[in-house]
Design a protein around this motif. Structure first.
Motif, PDB file in Angstrom:
ATOM      1  N   VAL A 150      -1.783  14.020  -6.026  1.00  0.00           N
ATOM      2  CA  VAL A 150      -1.452  15.411  -5.717  1.00  0.00           C
ATOM      3  C   VAL A 150      -0.108  15.814  -6.329  1.00  0.00           C
ATOM      4  CG1 VAL A 150      -0.954  17.055  -3.879  1.00  0.00           C
ATOM      5  CG2 VAL A 150      -2.912  15.509  -3.668  1.00  0.00           C
ATOM      6  N   TRP A 153      -0.640  16.382  -9.967  1.00  0.00           N
ATOM      7  CA  TRP A 153      -1.417  17.601 -10.187  1.00  0.00           C
ATOM      8  C   TRP A 153      -0.507  18.834 -10.106  1.00  0.00           C
ATOM      9  CZ3 TRP A 153      -3.031  22.046  -7.637  1.00  0.00           C
ATOM     10  CH2 TRP A 153      -4.193  22.661  -8.136  1.00  0.00           C
ATOM     11  N   HIS A 154       0.389  18.854  -9.132  1.00  0.00           N
ATOM     12  CA  HIS A 154       1.301  19.992  -8.989  1.00  0.00           C
ATOM     13  C   HIS A 154       2.317  20.035 -10.132  1.00  0.00           C
ATOM     14  CE1 HIS A 154      -0.082  21.740  -5.260  1.00  0.00           C
ATOM     15  NE2 HIS A 154      -0.087  20.543  -4.663  1.00  0.00           N
ATOM     16  N   GLY A 158      -1.475  22.262 -12.011  1.00  0.00           N
ATOM     17  CA  GLY A 158      -2.917  22.299 -11.803  1.00  0.00           C
ATOM     18  C   GLY A 158      -3.719  21.974 -13.044  1.00  0.00           C
ATOM     19  N   PRO A 185      -9.884  19.009 -11.403  1.00  0.00           N
ATOM     20  CA  PRO A 185      -9.799  20.284 -10.674  1.00  0.00           C
ATOM     21  C   PRO A 185      -9.346  20.046  -9.237  1.00  0.00           C
ATOM     22  CG  PRO A 185     -12.084  19.584 -10.866  1.00  0.00           C
ATOM     23  CD  PRO A 185     -11.281  18.605 -11.664  1.00  0.00           C
ATOM     24  N   ARG A 186      -8.932  21.098  -8.585  1.00  0.00           N
ATOM     25  CA  ARG A 186      -8.401  20.982  -7.220  1.00  0.00           C
ATOM     26  C   ARG A 186      -9.394  20.287  -6.285  1.00  0.00           C
ATOM     27  NH1 ARG A 186      -4.557  23.714  -4.077  1.00  0.00           N
ATOM     28  NH2 ARG A 186      -4.112  25.183  -5.764  1.00  0.00           N
ATOM     29  N   ARG A 187     -10.671  20.586  -6.421  1.00  0.00           N
ATOM     30  CA  ARG A 187     -11.650  20.031  -5.479  1.00  0.00           C
ATOM     31  C   ARG A 187     -11.720  18.511  -5.548  1.00  0.00           C
ATOM     32  NH1 ARG A 187     -14.575  22.146  -9.707  1.00  0.00           N
ATOM     33  NH2 ARG A 187     -16.057  20.719 -10.742  1.00  0.00           N
ATOM     34  N   LEU A 189      -9.187  16.517  -5.684  1.00  0.00           N
ATOM     35  CA  LEU A 189      -8.047  15.903  -5.003  1.00  0.00           C
ATOM     36  C   LEU A 189      -8.463  15.290  -3.664  1.00  0.00           C
ATOM     37  CD1 LEU A 189      -5.264  18.567  -5.682  1.00  0.00           C
ATOM     38  CD2 LEU A 189      -5.805  16.501  -7.000  1.00  0.00           C
ATOM     39  N   SER A 190      -9.500  15.828  -3.062  1.00  0.00           N
ATOM     40  CA  SER A 190      -9.952  15.301  -1.767  1.00  0.00           C
ATOM     41  C   SER A 190     -10.526  13.888  -1.905  1.00  0.00           C
ATOM     42  CB  SER A 190     -11.006  16.234  -1.150  1.00  0.00           C
ATOM     43  OG  SER A 190     -12.149  16.319  -1.978  1.00  0.00           O
ATOM     44  N   ARG A 192      -9.113  11.515  -3.651  1.00  0.00           N
ATOM     45  CA  ARG A 192      -8.055  10.702  -4.259  1.00  0.00           C
ATOM     46  C   ARG A 192      -8.013   9.269  -3.732  1.00  0.00           C
ATOM     47  NH1 ARG A 192      -6.058  14.724  -1.167  1.00  0.00           N
ATOM     48  NH2 ARG A 192      -4.716  14.238   0.623  1.00  0.00           N
TER      49      ARG A 192
END
Length: 331
Positions: A150, A153-154, A158, A185-187, A189-190, A192
């Motif tokens: 995360v 990613w930040h 993104g 993509p953001r989705r 990250l869950s 990880r």
């Protein structure tokens, strides 16, 4: 001596060039050992001697002046029925080959002796040397810590990609596959927590105007432009290939960048390397990776760059340099 698979198109492309230059050669594949080849190494009367018997002919490996280690198969002992014993036989065959190559001290190698190639074939090492030589390298994290994903990613706004540390096939539902460079993509990250099971390389998805494949042969540099952004298929990783829509062309690489490429290959103890770069919209050259035995024939075919001639010349010149030297006796 050319050590590579019988299906290696790059070797097939070089053979006529070497024959035109009058270079005697042996093309041999490790996959033919120990089943279809006999290798004998021994110390007698104060000298090391080793011979390779293949297809009824005996070859004195001390007479090899140049060895091109391309992409051989693995040692193979299919006649050994028990799987465990076959694995053992193939393993010790690999050890014998390593020793035989190390004792070929009168030979020059492209890209280097196999043990050395294995030692330096590491993306992190390449990035480290590239930074020290002044090449531009993007922020990079290699980790199996899920907590790193995360924040990376930040930091990338993104726009994060993940890469495998090595090209290696695996199976999914019985079918072979391998990992390309992939956006995160953001989705994703869950998920990880999955990172914990295998380290991955995380980098920002650097904006691209186009990409470069830079091939170094000795001190010669051949740069090819790849218009990867012309196709959605190749926009993230041009190895997806979309040749009808993606252009390849010879490229005039700035001298300072080319010089650093040559130094990078040389400092790694190699005589060959295929380097990948991104050229950003504002003209920066961002180094991605070095392939110690990367493919080059497709670049020559699509751009006309004489890479094959450069390889043949290097092998021929190396043969001439060592042909009149007495092989070094290893005690």
């Amino acid at each position: 001596m050319i050590i590579s698979s019988r299906h290696d198109a790059s070797v097939a492309a070089i053979l006529p060039k070497l024959r035109d230059r009058g270079v005697p050669l042996l093309w041999w594949d490790e996959a033919d050992y120990p089943q279809n080849s006999v290798l004998t190494t021994g110390y007698h009367d104060g000298r090391w001697r080793q011979t390779l018997t293949y297809q009824g002919e005996q070859h004195d490996l001390s007479k090899v002046t140049v060895a091109w280690y391309r992409r051989p198969g693995r040692p193979s002992a299919p006649a050994v029925q028990d799987p465990s014993q076959r694995t053992f036989a193939e393993y010790v065959a690999g050890i014998a080959l390593t020793g035989a190559y190390d004792l070929m001290t009168g030979a020059l190698w492209m890209p280097a002796r196999p043990a050395h190639v294995l030692a330096v074939d590491n993306k992190l090492l390449h990035l480290h040397h590239a930074v020290r030589l002044g090449l531009t390298v993007t922020d990079t994290v290699v980790t199996n810590d899920p907590g790193e994903l995360v924040p990376a990613w930040h930091r990338a706004g993104g726009r994060l990609v993940t890469k495998s540390l090595e090209y290696r096939t695996f199976t999914v539902d019985g079918e072979y596959g391998h990992l390309y460079t992939t956006t995160v993509p953001r989705r994703r990250l869950s998920g990880r927590h999955r990172l914990r099971h295998a380290p991955s390389m995380l980098q920002p998805n650097v904006p691209k105007a186009y990409e470069l494949r830079v091939t170094v042969v000795g001190e010669q540099v051949f740069a090819a432009r790849i218009d990867s952004q012309a196709s959605r298929l190749t926009a993230v990783d041009w190895r997806h290939y979309d040749d009808p829509n993606v252009g390849y062309s010879a490229y005039d690489l700035p001298v300072p960048v080319g010089e650093r490429c040559v130094r990078l290959v040389a400092e790694l103890g190699l005589s060959f390397g295929a380097l990948d770069f991104i050229v950003t919209p504002d003209g920066q050259y961002v180094f991605l990776e070095l392939n110690v035995n990367g493919q080059w024939a497709f670049v020559e075919t699509l751009t006309g760059l004489p890479i094959g001639d450069a390889i043949a010349d290097w092998l021929t010149d190396a043969t001439a340099r060592t042909a009149h030297e007495e092989p070094i006796d290893v005690h």
